[in-house]
Every structure is written in structure tokens, then in C-alpha cells.
Motif scaffolding. Structure first.
Motif, short mmCIF file in Angstrom:
data_model
loop_
_atom_site.label_atom_id
_atom_site.label_comp_id
_atom_site.label_asym_id
_atom_site.label_seq_id
_atom_site.Cartn_x
_atom_site.Cartn_y
_atom_site.Cartn_z
N ALA A 85 -3.98 -8.14 -5.56
CA ALA A 85 -2.55 -7.91 -5.79
C ALA A 85 -1.71 -8.34 -4.60
O ALA A 85 -0.51 -8.57 -4.73
CB ALA A 85 -2.30 -6.44 -6.11
N ARG A 86 -2.35 -8.46 -3.43
CA ARG A 86 -1.55 -8.73 -2.24
C ARG A 86 -1.14 -10.21 -2.12
O ARG A 86 -0.20 -10.52 -1.42
CB ARG A 86 -2.27 -8.24 -0.99
CG ARG A 86 -2.51 -6.72 -1.13
CD ARG A 86 -2.37 -5.96 0.11
NE ARG A 86 -3.46 -6.14 1.02
CZ ARG A 86 -3.41 -5.74 2.29
NH1 ARG A 86 -2.33 -5.17 2.76
NH2 ARG A 86 -4.44 -5.89 3.06
N GLN A 87 -1.87 -11.09 -2.83
CA GLN A 87 -1.40 -12.48 -2.86
C GLN A 87 -0.50 -12.59 -4.09
O GLN A 87 -0.92 -13.05 -5.16
CB GLN A 87 -2.57 -13.47 -2.93
CG GLN A 87 -2.10 -14.92 -3.12
CD GLN A 87 -2.44 -15.84 -1.95
OE1 GLN A 87 -3.30 -15.56 -1.15
NE2 GLN A 87 -1.73 -16.96 -1.85
N VAL A 206 1.59 8.44 5.79
CA VAL A 206 1.17 8.19 4.41
C VAL A 206 1.51 6.75 4.04
O VAL A 206 2.50 6.20 4.51
CB VAL A 206 1.82 9.19 3.42
CG1 VAL A 206 1.40 10.61 3.74
CG2 VAL A 206 3.34 9.08 3.41
N ASP A 207 0.68 6.15 3.19
CA ASP A 207 0.91 4.76 2.80
C ASP A 207 0.24 4.51 1.46
O ASP A 207 -0.66 5.27 1.06
CB ASP A 207 0.34 3.82 3.87
CG ASP A 207 1.05 2.47 3.91
OD1 ASP A 207 1.85 2.20 3.00
OD2 ASP A 207 0.80 1.70 4.85
N ASP A 208 0.67 3.43 0.80
CA ASP A 208 0.02 3.12 -0.48
C ASP A 208 -1.40 2.59 -0.26
O ASP A 208 -2.28 2.87 -1.07
CB ASP A 208 0.86 2.11 -1.29
CG ASP A 208 1.14 0.82 -0.53
OD1 ASP A 208 1.05 0.83 0.71
OD2 ASP A 208 1.44 -0.20 -1.18
N ILE A 209 -1.59 1.86 0.80
CA ILE A 209 -2.93 1.28 1.03
C ILE A 209 -3.30 1.34 2.50
O ILE A 209 -2.45 1.12 3.37
CB ILE A 209 -2.97 -0.18 0.48
CG1 ILE A 209 -4.35 -0.82 0.67
CG2 ILE A 209 -1.92 -1.06 1.09
CD1 ILE A 209 -4.53 -2.12 -0.10
N ALA A 211 -5.64 -0.76 4.49
CA ALA A 211 -6.46 -1.97 4.34
C ALA A 211 -7.43 -2.06 5.51
O ALA A 211 -8.56 -1.58 5.43
CB ALA A 211 -5.56 -3.19 4.21
N THR A 212 -6.98 -2.58 6.64
CA THR A 212 -7.86 -2.61 7.82
C THR A 212 -7.63 -1.36 8.67
O THR A 212 -8.35 -1.12 9.64
CB THR A 212 -7.56 -3.83 8.71
OG1 THR A 212 -6.21 -3.70 9.20
CG2 THR A 212 -7.69 -5.13 7.96
N GLY A 213 -6.61 -0.59 8.33
CA GLY A 213 -6.27 0.61 9.13
C GLY A 213 -5.49 0.28 10.38
O GLY A 213 -5.11 1.17 11.13
N GLY A 214 -5.23 -1.01 10.61
CA GLY A 214 -4.54 -1.45 11.83
C GLY A 214 -3.17 -0.80 12.01
O GLY A 214 -2.86 -0.29 13.09
N SER A 215 -2.36 -0.80 10.93
CA SER A 215 -1.00 -0.24 11.04
C SER A 215 -1.06 1.24 11.38
O SER A 215 -0.34 1.72 12.26
CB SER A 215 -0.22 -0.39 9.72
OG SER A 215 -0.53 -1.57 9.07
N MET A 216 -1.94 1.96 10.69
CA MET A 216 -2.00 3.42 10.90
C MET A 216 -2.58 3.76 12.27
O MET A 216 -2.12 4.69 12.93
CB MET A 216 -2.84 4.07 9.82
CG MET A 216 -2.06 4.28 8.54
SD MET A 216 -2.79 5.60 7.61
CE MET A 216 -1.74 5.60 6.16
C1 R5P Z 1 1.97 -3.03 3.42
O1 R5P Z 1 2.63 -3.62 2.55
C2 R5P Z 1 1.14 -1.88 3.04
O2 R5P Z 1 1.93 -0.81 2.59
C3 R5P Z 1 0.27 -1.36 4.18
O3 R5P Z 1 1.08 -0.81 5.19
C4 R5P Z 1 -0.59 -2.41 4.80
O4 R5P Z 1 -1.14 -3.24 3.86
C5 R5P Z 1 -1.69 -1.74 5.60
O5 R5P Z 1 -2.52 -2.73 6.13
P1 R5P Z 1 -3.54 -2.40 7.30
O6 R5P Z 1 -4.27 -1.16 6.93
O7 R5P Z 1 -4.44 -3.60 7.35
O8 R5P Z 1 -2.75 -2.25 8.54
#
Ligand code: R5P
Length: 281
Positions: A85-87, A206-209, A211-216
Motif C-alpha cells: 500500500a505504501r507505493q 501512536v502510529d498507523d504503522i 515499519a522499521t521503527g526508525g521514526s518511533m
Molecule cells: C508514515 O506515513 C507512517 O505513518 C509511519 O510513520 C512510517 O511509515 C513509520 O516508518 P518507520 O517505522 O520505518 O519509521
């Protein structure tokens, strides 16, 4: 009505069937001698619910095969997590709009589709049958409520996820803000809540996804530096790519929870209630 499932969505399917008060049908998953997937639904009904998170190529193919096996039935496809969905745009010439390709492939045979906190709701337009996105923000709020924290601060990692965070915070009428990045120099970036202070607060990002956890992980480190009393994380889709879970643990997060849209040990939040309600309606 019967509920069927791809192999990696068994737990959520079982929970959804229980909430709906309808039986799960056994699905036999085997392989042909050449390695191709073979499936068989052992118990059919006029109405079929398919629970299928397309977490990988094999699961996406299982969803397509289940849809075909349900031909002639009234079929609801639930995509708790929709892979690719991300692309959702052609970022460079020669690239597919992968979300559109997946949506088209997964529409064949479905009478209606439900997604959960999909990456972008514009993707719904690519399905060739009625499609609706559901949110489990209230379920994440209910999970946070079980922690009995006094006056927690709910934070989204960016402004884009703020609405989602507000949906979570509404459960306990908690304070809610989004993190904001400030560039200090060419290589230095700092992150802090845009309107409130983290100092002394129990923060939950909190976030929808995840992914790599980098942002959190980055956000958690910054909040702890700013004197937050504790930092926890709760996301809908726990992908944890490239060692994301470990990265979050090492960043000092006290709790990392995700939902059963992707079945993991961290899946302490369930999407089954929201799915069952939508199917019943
Ligand atoms: C961004 O659009 C999403 O809401 C997430 O913040 C993002 O995909 C998280 O990515 P990652 O866990 O790789 O930092």
C-alpha cells in the motif's frame, strides 16, 4: 456465514468469528509437487468472510485463491493489513503503482472489501467493488486505558498521524499532540511535541504503522532526553522490518504494542471487534 483465512491471519479470523458468533471453516493449505500452493475450503456457505492480511507474496496469493474458491458466494474480503500500500504513486518513470495493482488483483471475486487503517484512503478508489477503511484508534485507546496511567500524553510521530492520535486520545480524554522536527544543522535534527511539554509525562507514541521503527525510536530517544517520565509505543500494523522491534527496545521504550492485523507476540490489541461490527452492518 462462514469465516475463512490465510495462514498468517488465523488468530484474527478466529477472534472475528467468535465476535460474529459464526463458524470458522477449516482451510487446508498444502503444496503441489512443483511447490505451487494448493488450498481447499472444507466447509462452505452462501456468505463467506475472508480474513487476509497480505503480509507477504504467499499470503497475497492465498487471498486471491480464496476469492476464486468462493466464486458464486456473497464474499466479503477483509484486508486487515494491505501489503504494497505504501507505493501508492508512480514515484519514478517505469514504476508500478503497486497499491493499485494489488487492489485490482484483490477485487476479483469480492463483493465488498474492508481495510484497517490503510496507508492512504485514496487507495480505496482502486478497488473494483465497494471498499471501506476502518480504524482501530479506539481499540488502541482502550489498550492504553488498561495501563491506568495518570494523565498520559498521546503523541503522533508527525502531523500526518495527528488525527489518528486524536482518535486514540479521545478514549480517555487525554492530552494529545504531534511531534515536530526542527533542523539544528545540516546533520542535526531535534524532535519535540509541537504544543505541549514532555517533561515528567508518561508519553505514548501512536502510529498507523511501525515499519522499521526508525521514526518511533528517534522520537522516543528525544522525549527521554527532554525528561519524559516514560515512553511507550502502540501501532496498528507491527511490521518491525530490519530488526525494528529490537531497535525500539534499545531506544528505551517501556512497552511496544501492535494489533493482530499482523500476528506477532506484540499483538495485544485486536481488530476483531471493529471488523465484526462492520461485517454485521
Ligand atoms: C508514515 O506515513 C507512517 O505513518 C509511519 O510513520 C512510517 O511509515 C513509520 O516508518 P518507520 O517505522 O520505518 O519509521
Amino acid at each position: 456465514m462462514k469465516v475463512v483465512y490465510t495462514e498468517k491471519s488465523q488468530v484474527l479470523a478466529a477472534r472475528t468469528a467468535k465476535k460474529l458468533g459464526c463458524p470458522l471453516s477449516e482451510v487446508k493449505y498444502t503444496k503441489f509437487p512443483d511447490g505451487e500452493q494448493s488450498i481447499r475450503i472444507m466447509d462452505e456457505d452462501d456468505q463467506m468472510i475472508i480474513i487476509a492480511s497480505t503480509v507477504d507474496a504467499e499470503s497475497a496469493l492465498q487471498a486471491i485463491l480464496l476469492l476464486d474458491a468462493c466464486e458464486g458466494k456473497e464474499t466479503t474480503l477483509v484486508l486487515p493489513y494491505m501489503g504494497y500500500a505504501r507505493q501508492d504513486k508512480k514515484f519514478n518513470d517505469g514504476e508500478p503503482v503497486s497499491a493499485r495493482a494489488m487492489a485490482r488483483a484483490l477485487s476479483t471475486g469480492a463483493d465488498r472489501i474492508f481495510t484497517i487503517n490503510i496507508h492512504d484512503t485514496s487507495i480505496l478508489e482502486h478497488f473494483r467493488c465497494p471498499a471501506k477503511n476502518l480504524t482501530i484508534a479506539p481499540e488502541i485507546g482502550a489498550y492504553i486505558n488498561t495501563m491506568s496511567l495518570e494523565n498520559p500524553l498521546i503523541l503522533s510521530p508527525d502531523e500526518g498521524a495527528w488525527e489518528f492520535a486524536k482518535g486514540v486520545a479521545a478514549v480517555g480524554k487525554w492530552d494529545c499532540d504531534h511531534l515536530d522536527k526542527t533542523r539544528l544543522s545540516g546533520s542535526e535534527v531535534t524532535m519535540a511535541p509541537k504544543h505541549l511539554e514532555a517533561k515528567g509525562r508518561d508519553c505514548i507514541i501512536v502510529d498507523d504503522i511501525i515499519a522499521t521503527g526508525g521514526s518511533m525510536a528517534k522520537a522516543a530517544g528525544m522525549l527521554l532526553e527532554q525528561g519524559a517520565a516514560s515512553v511507550r509505543a502502540a501501532g496498528v500494523h507491527g511490521v518491525f522490518a530490519s530488526g525494528g522491534y529490537i531497535k525500539l527496545m534499545q531506544a528505551g521504550l517501556l512497552d511496544i504494542a501492535s494489533s493482530d492485523t499482523i500476528e506477532r507476540a506484540s499483538s495485544r490489541i485486536t481488530a476483531s471487534v471493529v471488523i465484526a461490527e462492520a461485517v454485521r452492518k
